[in-house]
Motif scaffolding. Structure first.
Motif, PDB file in Angstrom:
ATOM      1  N   MET A  35      -4.012  -0.541  -8.936  1.00  0.00           N
ATOM      2  CA  MET A  35      -4.314  -0.806 -10.345  1.00  0.00           C
ATOM      3  C   MET A  35      -4.679   0.486 -11.068  1.00  0.00           C
ATOM      4  O   MET A  35      -4.258   0.706 -12.212  1.00  0.00           O
ATOM      5  CB  MET A  35      -5.434  -1.840 -10.457  1.00  0.00           C
ATOM      6  N   ALA A  36      -5.446   1.357 -10.435  1.00  0.00           N
ATOM      7  CA  ALA A  36      -5.828   2.628 -11.052  1.00  0.00           C
ATOM      8  C   ALA A  36      -4.593   3.469 -11.332  1.00  0.00           C
ATOM      9  O   ALA A  36      -4.469   4.071 -12.413  1.00  0.00           O
ATOM     10  CB  ALA A  36      -6.805   3.382 -10.160  1.00  0.00           C
ATOM     11  N   GLN A  37      -3.646   3.528 -10.387  1.00  0.00           N
ATOM     12  CA  GLN A  37      -2.415   4.287 -10.590  1.00  0.00           C
ATOM     13  C   GLN A  37      -1.586   3.685 -11.723  1.00  0.00           C
ATOM     14  O   GLN A  37      -1.029   4.410 -12.552  1.00  0.00           O
ATOM     15  CB  GLN A  37      -1.584   4.312  -9.306  1.00  0.00           C
ATOM     16  N   THR A  38      -1.491   2.376 -11.755  1.00  0.00           N
ATOM     17  CA  THR A  38      -0.713   1.703 -12.801  1.00  0.00           C
ATOM     18  C   THR A  38      -1.317   1.971 -14.165  1.00  0.00           C
ATOM     19  O   THR A  38      -0.603   2.298 -15.120  1.00  0.00           O
ATOM     20  CB  THR A  38      -0.659   0.186 -12.534  1.00  0.00           C
ATOM     21  N   PHE A  39      -2.629   1.852 -14.286  1.00  0.00           N
ATOM     22  CA  PHE A  39      -3.285   2.102 -15.570  1.00  0.00           C
ATOM     23  C   PHE A  39      -3.149   3.559 -15.991  1.00  0.00           C
ATOM     24  O   PHE A  39      -2.978   3.858 -17.170  1.00  0.00           O
ATOM     25  CB  PHE A  39      -4.755   1.699 -15.516  1.00  0.00           C
TER      26      PHE A  39
END
Length: 87
Positions: A35-39
């Motif tokens: 999720m951190a990478q996607t955001f």
């Protein structure tokens, strides 16, 4: 006898320790990283940054309206002055 609060604290610690050793903890860490990478790729901004930009835009729009009215007044004055010279 163990105090009720102590028993609850021990129970919570035991459950936390047990969950930390299960695949659920790995899945949670992996999901957070994904999720951190996607955001990060989405180039998102914080609410505070959005509010600052919205306030700056509102101020800029107010200034544009003031300048538009001044230009109209100057154009009207120029038109009025041009009419007075031709009469």
């Amino acid at each position: 006898m163990i105090a009720p609060n102590q028993w609850l604290d021990d129970f919570q610690k035991n459950v936390s320790d047990m969950l930390a050793k299960t695949p659920a903890a790995d899945i949670e860490r992996n999901m957070k990283a994904l999720m951190a990478q996607t955001f990060a790729r989405m180039d998102l901004i914080t609410r505070e940054e959005f509010d600052i930009q919205a306030a700056l835009l509102a101020r800029a729009l107010d200034r544009v309206q003031v300048l538009e009215s001044r230009v109209q007044a100057l154009e009207q004055a120029q038109t009025d002055a041009g009419l007075d010279k031709t009469q």
